[in-house]
Scaffold this active site. Structure first.
Site, PDB file in Angstrom:
ATOM      1  N   SER A 134       0.803  -1.221   0.000  1.00 17.56           N
ATOM      2  CA  SER A 134       0.000   0.000   0.000  1.00 17.56           C
ATOM      3  C   SER A 134       0.839   1.276   0.000  1.00 17.56           C
ATOM      4  O   SER A 134       0.306   2.356  -0.242  1.00 17.56           O
ATOM      5  CB  SER A 134      -0.952   0.026   1.207  1.00 17.56           C
ATOM      6  OG  SER A 134      -0.239   0.227   2.407  1.00 17.56           O
ATOM      7  N   LYS A 179       0.183   4.463   6.850  1.00 18.03           N
ATOM      8  CA  LYS A 179      -0.457   5.289   5.818  1.00 18.03           C
ATOM      9  C   LYS A 179      -0.073   6.761   6.024  1.00 18.03           C
ATOM     10  O   LYS A 179       0.476   7.133   7.054  1.00 18.03           O
ATOM     11  CB  LYS A 179      -1.990   5.176   5.899  1.00 18.03           C
ATOM     12  CG  LYS A 179      -2.557   3.788   5.649  1.00 18.03           C
ATOM     13  CD  LYS A 179      -2.420   3.343   4.220  1.00 18.03           C
ATOM     14  CE  LYS A 179      -3.060   1.993   3.968  1.00 18.03           C
ATOM     15  NZ  LYS A 179      -2.359   0.886   4.629  1.00 18.03           N
TER      16      LYS A 179
END
Length: 199
Positions: free
Chosen positions: A118, A156
């Protein structure tokens, strides 16, 4: 001096933190060291706090944070100069040393192994090791370790939305951002470096 039981508790905390990037609950500590009583575990943890190995953030289920042992002596590599990643540059030998300890080691730093893709567009690949500076706050745009619902962690970019919610954005165009109410997200740390082995 710690008792054997207290040392076992501390060892489990370190092991759990390295694996998950956050502290276990008292129930998880009890299960991890084979004790059934949360009261006993609470006494062990309190002893570690009083001894200066652990600090606790009041009012949080996973509010324990390890206090790192004193910094180890510096580990260095010869810094021989610069290398071009664009147009070639003149090769001039340097005489400095790149001190790895200043880059990695700190009383509030730890490492996590990355699983998944990711963050590939930020140059963080599956299997890389990221160096995290433990913090409970971060600026918009920083890459953070976020604890969601006191149970799951993710790496993230942080963004605070106008409605007060938190957006955790991957660095991968094929994966959608995740949006949570602010109370569901707790910042555990910020990425300060990344390591990758080619062997």
């Amino acid at each position: 001096m710690l008792t054997l039981a207290q040392q076992k508790t501390l060892d489990y905390l370190r092991q759990y933190w390295r694996k998950h990037g956050h502290s276990p609950s008292l129930t998880e500590i009890a299960a991890g060291i084979g004790i059934t009583s949360k009261g006993v575990i609470h006494r062990y943890v309190q002893a570690l706090i009083e001894a200066g190995y652990v600090v606790q953030t009041p009012g949080r289920k996973r509010g324990l944070r390890l206090v790192e042992i004193p910094e180890t002596p510096g580990i260095g590599l010869p810094l021989l100069g610069r290398i071009a990643a664009g147009q070639p540059i003149e090769a001039i030998r340097g005489e400095e040393t790149f001190d790895l300890s200043t880059f990695v080691v700190g009383s509030n730093r730890y490492a996590l192994r990355v699983k998944g893709d990711s963050m590939i567009e930020a140059g963080i690949l599956n299997g890389d090791t990221v160096v995290i500076e433990a913090r409970d706050a971060a600026r918009d745009g920083e890459m953070v370790v976020a604890l969601i619902d006191e149970s799951e962690t993710t790496l993230k970019r942080l963004k605070r939305r106008k409605d007060g919610s938190i957006q955790l954005t991957p660095a991968n165009a094929s994966i959608a951002p995740m949006i949570y109410s602010a109370e569901r997200v707790h910042i555990q740390g910020v990425v300060v470096g990344v390591f990758r082995s080619y062997r």
